[in-house]
Design a protein around this motif. Structure first.
Motif, PDB file in Angstrom:
ATOM      1  N   ARG B  35       0.832  -1.224   0.000  1.00 19.02           N
ATOM      2  CA  ARG B  35       0.000   0.000   0.000  1.00 19.02           C
ATOM      3  C   ARG B  35       0.855   1.256   0.000  1.00 19.02           C
ATOM      4  O   ARG B  35       0.586   2.214  -0.706  1.00 19.02           O
ATOM      5  CB  ARG B  35      -0.850   0.065   1.281  1.00 19.02           C
ATOM      6  CG  ARG B  35      -2.051  -0.804   1.329  1.00 19.02           C
ATOM      7  CD  ARG B  35      -3.022  -0.375   2.427  1.00 19.02           C
ATOM      8  NE  ARG B  35      -2.488  -0.302   3.776  1.00 19.02           N
ATOM      9  CZ  ARG B  35      -2.303  -1.332   4.599  1.00 19.02           C
ATOM     10  NH1 ARG B  35      -2.556  -2.550   4.187  1.00 19.02           N
ATOM     11  NH2 ARG B  35      -1.859  -1.143   5.822  1.00 19.02           N
ATOM     12  N   PRO B  45       3.451   9.895  -0.606  1.00 14.32           N
ATOM     13  CA  PRO B  45       3.969   8.952   0.397  1.00 14.32           C
ATOM     14  C   PRO B  45       3.203   9.093   1.707  1.00 14.32           C
ATOM     15  O   PRO B  45       2.764  10.195   2.052  1.00 14.32           O
ATOM     16  CB  PRO B  45       5.422   9.403   0.578  1.00 14.32           C
ATOM     17  CG  PRO B  45       5.753  10.234  -0.612  1.00 14.32           C
ATOM     18  CD  PRO B  45       4.463  10.857  -1.059  1.00 14.32           C
ATOM     19  N   ILE B  46       3.051   7.998   2.422  1.00  8.76           N
ATOM     20  CA  ILE B  46       2.209   7.982   3.619  1.00  8.76           C
ATOM     21  C   ILE B  46       2.639   9.020   4.662  1.00  8.76           C
ATOM     22  O   ILE B  46       1.795   9.639   5.306  1.00  8.76           O
ATOM     23  CB  ILE B  46       2.148   6.553   4.246  1.00  8.76           C
ATOM     24  CG1 ILE B  46       1.240   6.513   5.471  1.00  8.76           C
ATOM     25  CG2 ILE B  46       3.523   6.021   4.591  1.00  8.76           C
ATOM     26  CD1 ILE B  46      -0.219   6.714   5.170  1.00  8.76           C
ATOM     27  N   GLY B  47       3.943   9.243   4.784  1.00 11.53           N
ATOM     28  CA  GLY B  47       4.425  10.221   5.768  1.00 11.53           C
ATOM     29  C   GLY B  47       3.960  11.623   5.417  1.00 11.53           C
ATOM     30  O   GLY B  47       3.519  12.390   6.283  1.00 11.53           O
ATOM     31  N   GLU B  48       4.038  11.933   4.126  1.00 13.26           N
ATOM     32  CA  GLU B  48       3.594  13.237   3.630  1.00 13.26           C
ATOM     33  C   GLU B  48       2.072  13.353   3.765  1.00 13.26           C
ATOM     34  O   GLU B  48       1.544  14.403   4.150  1.00 13.26           O
ATOM     35  CB  GLU B  48       3.969  13.323   2.151  1.00 13.26           C
ATOM     36  CG  GLU B  48       4.454  14.668   1.677  1.00 13.26           C
ATOM     37  CD  GLU B  48       4.954  14.571   0.244  1.00 13.26           C
ATOM     38  OE1 GLU B  48       4.184  14.910  -0.665  1.00 13.26           O
ATOM     39  OE2 GLU B  48       6.118  14.114   0.059  1.00 13.26           O
ATOM     40  N   GLU B  50       0.121  11.983   5.944  1.00 17.56           N
ATOM     41  CA  GLU B  50      -0.245  12.251   7.339  1.00 17.56           C
ATOM     42  C   GLU B  50       0.098  13.687   7.746  1.00 17.56           C
ATOM     43  O   GLU B  50      -0.674  14.344   8.436  1.00 17.56           O
ATOM     44  CB  GLU B  50       0.483  11.277   8.276  1.00 17.56           C
ATOM     45  CG  GLU B  50      -0.040   9.850   8.212  1.00 17.56           C
ATOM     46  CD  GLU B  50       0.598   8.934   9.258  1.00 17.56           C
ATOM     47  OE1 GLU B  50       1.548   9.366   9.936  1.00 17.56           O
ATOM     48  OE2 GLU B  50       0.145   7.777   9.383  1.00 17.56           O
ATOM     49  N   MET B  56      -5.160  10.424   9.013  1.00 18.29           N
ATOM     50  CA  MET B  56      -4.503   9.132   9.225  1.00 18.29           C
ATOM     51  C   MET B  56      -5.411   8.021   8.688  1.00 18.29           C
ATOM     52  O   MET B  56      -6.614   8.218   8.538  1.00 18.29           O
ATOM     53  CB  MET B  56      -4.214   8.924  10.710  1.00 18.29           C
ATOM     54  CG  MET B  56      -3.285  10.017  11.267  1.00 18.29           C
ATOM     55  SD  MET B  56      -2.637   9.704  12.935  1.00 18.29           S
ATOM     56  CE  MET B  56      -4.134   9.483  13.851  1.00 18.29           C
ATOM     57  N   MET B  57      -4.814   6.886   8.392  1.00 19.23           N
ATOM     58  CA  MET B  57      -5.561   5.781   7.794  1.00 19.23           C
ATOM     59  C   MET B  57      -5.506   4.531   8.665  1.00 19.23           C
ATOM     60  O   MET B  57      -4.773   3.588   8.347  1.00 19.23           O
ATOM     61  CB  MET B  57      -4.995   5.466   6.413  1.00 19.23           C
ATOM     62  CG  MET B  57      -5.175   6.596   5.415  1.00 19.23           C
ATOM     63  SD  MET B  57      -4.432   6.202   3.783  1.00 19.23           S
ATOM     64  CE  MET B  57      -5.467   4.830   3.250  1.00 19.23           C
ATOM     65  N   PRO B  58      -6.292   4.460   9.713  1.00 22.65           N
ATOM     66  CA  PRO B  58      -6.296   3.245  10.539  1.00 22.65           C
ATOM     67  C   PRO B  58      -6.960   2.081   9.800  1.00 22.65           C
ATOM     68  O   PRO B  58      -7.854   2.283   8.992  1.00 22.65           O
ATOM     69  CB  PRO B  58      -7.125   3.656  11.757  1.00 22.65           C
ATOM     70  CG  PRO B  58      -8.005   4.745  11.271  1.00 22.65           C
ATOM     71  CD  PRO B  58      -7.240   5.478  10.198  1.00 22.65           C
ATOM     72  N   VAL B  59      -6.491   0.895  10.108  1.00 20.90           N
ATOM     73  CA  VAL B  59      -7.040  -0.303   9.477  1.00 20.90           C
ATOM     74  C   VAL B  59      -8.322  -0.723  10.193  1.00 20.90           C
ATOM     75  O   VAL B  59      -8.371  -0.771  11.421  1.00 20.90           O
ATOM     76  CB  VAL B  59      -5.996  -1.441   9.497  1.00 20.90           C
ATOM     77  CG1 VAL B  59      -6.612  -2.759   9.056  1.00 20.90           C
ATOM     78  CG2 VAL B  59      -4.820  -1.073   8.592  1.00 20.90           C
ATOM     79  N   VAL B  60      -9.339  -1.011   9.433  1.00 18.60           N
ATOM     80  CA  VAL B  60     -10.659  -1.375   9.952  1.00 18.60           C
ATOM     81  C   VAL B  60     -10.832  -2.890  10.004  1.00 18.60           C
ATOM     82  O   VAL B  60     -11.414  -3.435  10.941  1.00 18.60           O
ATOM     83  CB  VAL B  60     -11.764  -0.730   9.079  1.00 18.60           C
ATOM     84  CG1 VAL B  60     -13.142  -1.208   9.509  1.00 18.60           C
ATOM     85  CG2 VAL B  60     -11.662   0.793   9.127  1.00 18.60           C
ATOM     86  N   ARG B 119      -9.381  12.762  15.721  1.00 18.96           N
ATOM     87  CA  ARG B 119      -9.514  11.300  15.571  1.00 18.96           C
ATOM     88  C   ARG B 119     -10.930  10.892  15.152  1.00 18.96           C
ATOM     89  O   ARG B 119     -11.383   9.788  15.414  1.00 18.96           O
ATOM     90  CB  ARG B 119      -9.123  10.574  16.885  1.00 18.96           C
ATOM     91  CG  ARG B 119      -7.717  10.888  17.365  1.00 18.96           C
ATOM     92  CD  ARG B 119      -6.710   9.913  16.824  1.00 18.96           C
ATOM     93  NE  ARG B 119      -5.341  10.444  16.900  1.00 18.96           N
ATOM     94  CZ  ARG B 119      -4.243   9.684  16.961  1.00 18.96           C
ATOM     95  NH1 ARG B 119      -4.348   8.396  16.983  1.00 18.96           N
ATOM     96  NH2 ARG B 119      -3.044  10.228  16.985  1.00 18.96           N
TER      97      ARG B 119
END
Lengths: 139, 139, 139, 139
Positions: B35, B45-48, B50, B56-60, B119
């Motif tokens: 991913r 990129p995920i860091g950028e 966020e 943020m992308m928490p897993v469900v 959140r």
């Protein structure tokens, strides 16, 4: 010796590698489990420490010597000790034993203190001193 | 199919358990590697993601089916696919192959979007839509 | 319900990611901790199981649903349950709670049984049936 | 210097802790990734080494010094070097850099050689000597 603290837990299956022993990298993590348990016993759990004091404790160096192997279902005892008064840094010594009191690993972990916002070094917070004095040699 | 992306990397020794195979929990992590690589290819990129979007992308949920084992020195190919337009959630499908093109594992990972400060759930950011369209079927 | 077993342990610092929550991949590992603890309670620790019966238990599929997050210093309770008599496979259901009895995660883990030497499927060993009956609903 | 080998890979999201940096324990694992890549380049992948020579390489000690932090999406370069001819043990030195050529970590990892069946120490196998000479300074 300023403080000494002990925690026990079983080896986890996923921590064992294809040599059938606990992978060496996990001992670094076991030392952290020992440190955090010590802080909790001192009334200053690491999560609270970070949130309330706005200070973080990055690791500066680690040194581990492996003497005997651990296997799945072994129950480990992690001893955490602080001998020198923390200043800019804190040095935590660890000894890890199995259920037969065989010494598996010794470790010296050095951590610094930085402010969470600036990420600049800061001195050991007074609350940390208090926590480790509270732990004392209660084990 | 909105986008499809591929990344390859070798199995790491520490990922193998005492059955001599990659521990099943690592496939959940491989899906994340897939991913994140996809997002990087999409220019986000995920860091950028966020840091700039404050999201943020928490897993469900995760669902993985293991078909064949991977061993040390195997070189894995992780395929990541998005078939449905993300709304409140995004569903990423993964297929993981070894160097002999044997399908080792299929996965469906569902992630949500939340605002970093509150959140609370938020809709899929436009920048994410753009990123996955940019990836497209370039593979 | 054939058996139900409970184990408690604190979240480890290294298990938390940069969202400040336990990384989702660790719940897969927590389920394993729960399963292994259950087997130990049934008098058949996983290490002994593998060594004496020459059988291994590879994971066939995992499905986890994440409902609430866990944070550092949380104390988790992992409930492991077997409802159906194992045949070629065994299905273990897990529920993971925090110290406030909030349900964080539900999981269904399916495992197979293979002979260690041939790596061919085999039926659930009688010793495993006995172990889970011994655990029973003792919790 | 007998051999020097380099491998690059991006930081993985799950390797970052709640300080927003790569957790220190992962550098121990990065060193292993570097070592294994070096062995593969020498024509002796670790899996083959274990299987064909019936020898294993347990870690005897690790010493790491952390100088700068790594973050998600950083691309790391792991340099692995052997300076002294391996005898009963082999000493591997590592340097880990980020994409800006900032030195993040230095490490010294000492490994032994044991026979897989007896688990007794043995001398460094000739095939290992050949492998590291083959790697040479090819980088």
């Amino acid at each position: 010796m300023i403080c000494k603290s002990i925690v026990k837990f079983p080896v986890r299956y996923y921590e064992c590698d294809q040599m059938g022993i606990v992978h060496h990298s996990n001992y670094v993590r076991y030392c952290e489990v020992g440190r955090c348990d010590m802080m909790t016993k001192g009334g200053l759990p690491i999560g609270e420490f970070e949130k309330k004091l706005h200070v973080m404790m990055p690791v500066v160096s680690v040194e581990l010597h492996y003497k005997h192997v651990a296997k799945v279902d072994d129950v480990l005892t992690v001893v955490s000790m602080i001998e020198k008064d923390p200043m800019a840094k804190v040095e935590v010594l660890n000894e890890i034993y199995n259920q037969d009191e065989v010494l598996l690993c010794t470790a010296k972990i050095v951590l610094g203190f930085i402010k969470s916002d600036t990420r600049r070094p800061t001195r050991c917070p007074e609350a940390f001193h208090e926590a480790i004095r509270k732990v004392g040699l209660g084990v």
